[in-house]
Motif scaffolding. Structure first.
Motif, short mmCIF file in Angstrom:
data_model
loop_
_atom_site.label_atom_id
_atom_site.label_comp_id
_atom_site.label_asym_id
_atom_site.label_seq_id
_atom_site.Cartn_x
_atom_site.Cartn_y
_atom_site.Cartn_z
N ARG A 108 0.84 -1.21 0.00
CA ARG A 108 0.00 0.00 0.00
C ARG A 108 0.87 1.26 0.00
N GLN A 109 1.98 1.23 0.73
CA GLN A 109 2.90 2.37 0.74
C GLN A 109 3.52 2.59 -0.63
N VAL A 110 3.90 1.51 -1.31
CA VAL A 110 4.45 1.63 -2.66
C VAL A 110 3.40 2.25 -3.58
N GLN A 111 2.16 1.77 -3.47
CA GLN A 111 1.09 2.30 -4.30
C GLN A 111 0.91 3.80 -4.06
N ARG A 112 0.90 4.22 -2.81
CA ARG A 112 0.77 5.65 -2.48
C ARG A 112 1.91 6.46 -3.09
N ALA A 113 3.13 5.94 -2.98
CA ALA A 113 4.29 6.66 -3.49
C ALA A 113 4.22 6.79 -5.02
N VAL A 114 3.82 5.74 -5.70
CA VAL A 114 3.73 5.77 -7.16
C VAL A 114 2.63 6.75 -7.58
N LEU A 115 1.49 6.70 -6.91
CA LEU A 115 0.39 7.62 -7.23
C LEU A 115 0.81 9.07 -7.03
N GLU A 116 1.49 9.34 -5.94
CA GLU A 116 1.96 10.70 -5.67
C GLU A 116 2.93 11.16 -6.75
N ARG A 117 3.84 10.29 -7.16
CA ARG A 117 4.80 10.63 -8.21
C ARG A 117 4.08 10.91 -9.53
N LEU A 118 3.07 10.08 -9.86
CA LEU A 118 2.30 10.31 -11.08
C LEU A 118 1.58 11.67 -11.04
N ARG A 119 0.96 11.97 -9.91
CA ARG A 119 0.25 13.24 -9.77
C ARG A 119 1.21 14.43 -9.93
N ALA A 124 4.11 18.21 -15.94
CA ALA A 124 5.34 18.39 -16.73
C ALA A 124 5.32 17.54 -18.01
N ALA A 125 4.54 16.46 -17.99
CA ALA A 125 4.42 15.60 -19.16
C ALA A 125 3.25 16.02 -20.05
N GLY A 126 2.60 17.15 -19.70
CA GLY A 126 1.49 17.63 -20.51
C GLY A 126 0.19 16.90 -20.24
N LEU A 127 0.05 16.35 -19.04
CA LEU A 127 -1.16 15.61 -18.68
C LEU A 127 -1.89 16.30 -17.54
N ARG A 128 -3.21 16.17 -17.56
CA ARG A 128 -4.05 16.71 -16.50
C ARG A 128 -4.89 15.55 -15.95
N LEU A 129 -4.90 15.40 -14.64
CA LEU A 129 -5.68 14.33 -14.01
C LEU A 129 -7.15 14.68 -14.13
N GLU A 130 -7.89 13.81 -14.82
CA GLU A 130 -9.32 14.02 -15.04
C GLU A 130 -10.15 13.35 -13.94
N SER A 131 -9.77 12.12 -13.59
CA SER A 131 -10.53 11.41 -12.55
C SER A 131 -9.65 10.36 -11.89
N GLU A 132 -10.09 9.99 -10.71
CA GLU A 132 -9.39 8.97 -9.92
C GLU A 132 -10.45 8.10 -9.27
N GLN A 133 -10.29 6.79 -9.39
CA GLN A 133 -11.27 5.86 -8.83
C GLN A 133 -10.53 4.76 -8.07
N VAL A 134 -11.00 4.46 -6.86
CA VAL A 134 -10.46 3.36 -6.06
C VAL A 134 -11.48 2.23 -6.11
#
Length: 151
Positions: A108-119, A124-134
């Motif tokens: 779960r900690q790895v998942q949180r870290a990866v999600l935070e890095r993606l956000r 910078a990669a030209g992407l905008r977060l549209e939605s997030e679903q758990v």
């Protein structure tokens, strides 16, 4: 009682053809078990231990976790493989259960870290977060839109 667990990274365990848990006794009579795990990062390990309600102390070469009547001292060897030495009111099945619970919390900690890095890196990669679903199984689905593109 005293039990030591060797926490084998999954890749090492697969190469070694280790499956599940193996155990042996040392000369001192201490039980030594090998448990497959994905734990590598000490900060994520400390956070995962906190998630299991442990009182955690981080030192340069080890991490100590205390639960009611049980203490675990995690150390990493030269190859980067963690081992956990348990003392207190614990037996082999309980020690393996604790490590598996820590491994789940670590995931779960790895998942949180990866999600935070993606956000953080998305703009910078030209992407905008549209939605997030758990989902029910705690999987996370992120939908990004390319900035400047029409929806």
């Amino acid at each position: 009682m005293s039990i030591s667990l060797v926490l084998l990274p999954l890749a090492v365990a697969a190469v070694a053809a280790a499956h599940g848990v193996t155990s042996r006794s040392e000369q001192e009579g201490r039980i030594v078990c090998e448990v497959q795990t994905r734990m590598r990062d000490e900060n994520l390990l400390a956070a995962a231990l906190h998630d299991t309600a442990a009182v955690v102390a981080v030192a340069p070469d080890s991490i100590t976790a205390d639960w009611a009547g049980v203490r675990a001292r995690f150390q990493r060897d030269e190859a980067g493989i963690w081992s956990a030495h348990f003392t207190g009111d614990i037996d082999e099945p309980r020690a393996v259960e604790v490590v598996r619970a820590v491994d789940v919390a670590y995931g779960r900690q790895v998942q949180r870290a990866v999600l935070e890095r993606l956000r953080q890196q998305a703009p910078a990669a030209g992407l905008r977060l549209e939605s997030e679903q758990v989902t029910e199984d705690d999987a996370v689905r992120l939908v990004f839109a390319v900035q400047g593109a029409r929806s």
